[in-house]
Scaffold this motif. Structure first.
Motif, PDB file in Angstrom:
ATOM      1  N   TYR A  53       0.558  -0.951   0.105  1.00  0.00           N
ATOM      2  CA  TYR A  53       0.189   0.049  -0.443  1.00  0.00           C
ATOM      3  C   TYR A  53       0.609   1.105   0.219  1.00  0.00           C
ATOM      4  CZ  TYR A  53      -2.381  -3.779   2.619  1.00  0.00           C
ATOM      5  OH  TYR A  53      -2.904  -4.692   3.188  1.00  0.00           O
ATOM      6  N   ARG A  65      -0.066   4.499   4.219  1.00  0.00           N
ATOM      7  CA  ARG A  65      -0.697   6.252   4.382  1.00  0.00           C
ATOM      8  C   ARG A  65      -1.313   6.088   3.076  1.00  0.00           C
ATOM      9  NH1 ARG A  65       4.272   9.758   1.911  1.00  0.00           N
ATOM     10  NH2 ARG A  65       3.257   8.238   0.009  1.00  0.00           N
ATOM     11  N   ASP A  66      -2.378   5.296   2.813  1.00  0.00           N
ATOM     12  CA  ASP A  66      -3.286   4.775   2.307  1.00  0.00           C
ATOM     13  C   ASP A  66      -3.679   3.294   1.557  1.00  0.00           C
ATOM     14  OD1 ASP A  66      -5.056   6.436  -0.398  1.00  0.00           O
ATOM     15  OD2 ASP A  66      -5.905   5.119   0.289  1.00  0.00           O
ATOM     16  N   GLN A  69      -4.540   2.959  -1.651  1.00  0.00           N
ATOM     17  CA  GLN A  69      -3.865   3.383  -3.085  1.00  0.00           C
ATOM     18  C   GLN A  69      -1.970   1.899  -2.997  1.00  0.00           C
ATOM     19  OE1 GLN A  69      -4.240   5.109  -5.936  1.00  0.00           O
ATOM     20  NE2 GLN A  69      -5.508   5.714  -4.651  1.00  0.00           N
ATOM     21  N   HIS A 107      -1.200   9.135   6.944  1.00  0.00           N
ATOM     22  CA  HIS A 107      -2.550   9.066   6.675  1.00  0.00           C
ATOM     23  C   HIS A 107      -3.875  10.129   6.858  1.00  0.00           C
ATOM     24  CE1 HIS A 107      -5.996   6.787   6.855  1.00  0.00           C
ATOM     25  NE2 HIS A 107      -5.407   5.879   6.097  1.00  0.00           N
ATOM     26  N   GLN A 108      -4.378  10.273   5.887  1.00  0.00           N
ATOM     27  CA  GLN A 108      -5.170  11.432   6.133  1.00  0.00           C
ATOM     28  C   GLN A 108      -5.699  11.157   7.941  1.00  0.00           C
ATOM     29  OE1 GLN A 108      -8.843  11.316   5.868  1.00  0.00           O
ATOM     30  NE2 GLN A 108      -9.008   9.403   4.665  1.00  0.00           N
TER      31      GLN A 108
END
Ligand code: TEU
Ligand code: CA
Length: 530
Positions: A53, A65-66, A69, A107-108
């Motif tokens: 990822y 982080r996502d 993705q 990460h958001q």
């Protein structure tokens, strides 16, 4: 009918070091696709990918982080979809590495959902697995957040139902794509006690290992997600006993299919610290493996492994990697693959790849190693003493590029590898894998037996020569069948009683020494009788 993963063998790929297809020195998904026939030829059934990822790679992908993705260095989601269908076309399965004890601090969620994380006004004295404190002060919030690993890996707050729901959604997204299961990173750390407090020597593990709600959360995860798919799950559970392993893996408990235990990987350390080296006592290993074979025999299921991306390479650790490398690699494989459980082969193990020996700390890349070096140097420990520990136990021992050929960098890359290749690649590489006497062909036979012989899946385990410090021997019994496994973990020639039946496999040609058999240096032999 047995669950399919009970007769399967898993192959772990560490993508960063497996095969680089575009010459940037970093392994990638297209590189894995190029090697699928090599893996299929080995006979492995399941491929476990270490995280692919999106990640800033503070801990080489174990800082996500996502989740939706693919890491740019590894390729695109289209590459991943191609890999998944190529794996399935060959009749193999693909298991993802699920890292949900923590995310990357990039990460958001960390910005937009701070209540997905664990904050305290006051830090405890706990020490991180990667040196230093597990608490990092965030000025904007005026509080500390918890990170059991690097400060860029904040722990998720599993007591928050919203977080759990969000994780389950993400898991379903990958399972709906068709992945065949998850290896769950430190999954037994997700439930921390609510009143976290100082612990002797800063070891907080009793307050976060196998915590108060871990089974509640895993049962919920099973109900909400896992039970809806025909998949395999394996929990990475440091600090777990056979009793706790039964709690995690007994079918009636509806949690996980199997776990990774760590006890046998801690027998060559003198204290709780992996760097505190001590020689392995074979009797310790034999009794520990017996404890786990018996502990999960009637209930639950275990993984069987010597290697992974966190452990030094077994042929250098419990075998002998110079004069008896091939023999001891095959002996170690024999010892493990006739036990009950699902075996895991780590990339390069099937070639007898060895630890690496770098003299400069600058050649090491692993955050655990670099942080430990810095901390010990600051404490005044001499460079050479630390380097000796690092050369034996650093995780980079397992992460040097896969050795495919005698080409520069072992054919892993046409560029400069992100981590130096082990200089012994000219001698040890996959080019020889078709040689009938290769370690690869030996592993292929072992994997084949597991598929065909129910005695390996179900047989009772009994240790022989209990007090012998050089022979690891055991039997497996199932109805009127018996397997006898002899493994000489030493350079000395040992004699043992000739087992009943006939030789099934051995790493030397058979010896006929009358009623006894002679076990030569690192000799392994398996007799089968029915
Ligand atoms: O490892 C968890 C773990 O227990 C490690 O601390 C391991 O015991 C140690 O690295 C041995 O030296 C998992 C992943 O396998 C590891 O690669 C990650 O760094 C870690 O979790 C954090 O995600
Ligand atoms: Ca690449």
């Amino acid at each position: 009918m047995d669950e399919w993963w009970k007769k399967s063998t898993v192959y772990q790929i560490y993508p960063r070091s497996f095969m680089d297809s575009n010459g940037d020195g970093i392994g990638d998904i297209q590189g894995i696709i190029q090697k699928l026939d090599y893996l299929n030829g080995l006979g492995v059934d399941i491929l476990w990918l270490s995280p692919v990822y999106d990640s800033p790679n503070d801990d080489n992908g174990y800082d996500i982080r996502d989740y939706y993705q693919i890491m740019t260095e590894f390729g695109t989601m289209a590459d991943f979809d191609e890999l998944l269908s190529e794996v399935h076309d060959r009749g193999m399965k693909l298991v993802m590495d699920l890292v949900v004890n923590h995310t990357s601090d990039e990460h958001q969620w960390f910005k937009n959902h701070p209540d997905f994380y664990i904050w305290r006004d006051k830090p405890t004295n706990w020490r991180s697995f990667f040196s230093g404190s597990v608490w990092e002060y965030q000025k904007e919030r005026g509080q500390y957040f918890l990170h059991l690993f690097s400060k860029k890996q904040p722990d998720l707050n599993w007591d928050n139902p919203e977080l759990r729901k969000t994780v389950y959604e993400m898991m379903r997204w990958w399972l709906d794509k068709g992945v065949d299961g998850f290896r769950m990173d430190v999954i037994n750390m997700i439930s921390k006690v609510s009143d976290m407090h100082d612990a002797p020597g800063g070891d907080g593990s009793h307050q976060f290992l196998n915590g108060p709600n871990v089974h509640r959360y895993l049962k919920e995860m099973n109900k909400e997600v896992l039970s809806k798919y025909d998949i395999v799950t394996v929990g990475e559970t440091p600090g777990t006993t056979p009793k706790e392993a039964r709690d995690y893996t007994a079918v009636k408990n509806q949690e996980l299919n199997m776990i990774f235990t760590f006890e046998h990987m801690g027998l060559d350390q003198a204290s709780g610290e992996k760097w505190d080296l001590k020689p392995l006592l074979l009797t310790d290993l034999k009794k520990n493996m017996e404890k786990w074979q018996h502990g999960l025999h009637d209930e639950g299921w275990n993984s069987l492994y010597w290697n992974n991306h966190d452990q030094p390479r077994i042929v250098s650790r419990f075998g002998e990697d110079t004069d008896w490398r091939v023999e001891s690699a095959k002996m170690l494989a024999t010892c493990l693959h006739f036990m009950q459980g699902t075996p895991y082969i780590y990339q390069g193990e099937e070639l007898g790849m060895t630890n690496v020996h770098f003299d400069s700390i600058d050649d090491y890349k692993d955050i655990e190693t670099l942080n430990m070096y810095k901390e010990k140097r600051q404490a005044g420990v001499p460079h050479d003493d630390i380097m000796q520990q690092i050369q034996v136990k650093s995780r980079d021992n397992a992460r040097t590029p896969m050795q495919w050929s005698a080409e520069p960098n072992g054919g892993f890359t046409t560029g400069t590898p992100w981590l130096k290749t082990n200089p012994n690649y000219k001698k040890i590489n996959a080019l020889q894998h078709t040689d009938p006497n290769s370690v690869y062909q030996y592993y292929k036979k072992l994997i084949g037996y597991r598929k065909k012989m129910d005695i390996i899946t179900h047989g009772d385990f009994e240790l022989l020569y209990r007090e012998d410090g050089e022979i690891f021997a055991y039997t497996r019994k199932w109805n009127d069948e018996q397997l006898t496994v002899y493994c000489n973990f030493s350079k000395n020639i040992k004699s043992a009683a000739r087992p009943e039946g006939k030789l099934l496999i051995g790493n030397y040609t058979e010896t006929n020494a009358g009623n006894d058999v002679l076990l030569r240096p690192y000799e392994a032999m398996v007799y089968y009788q029915q």
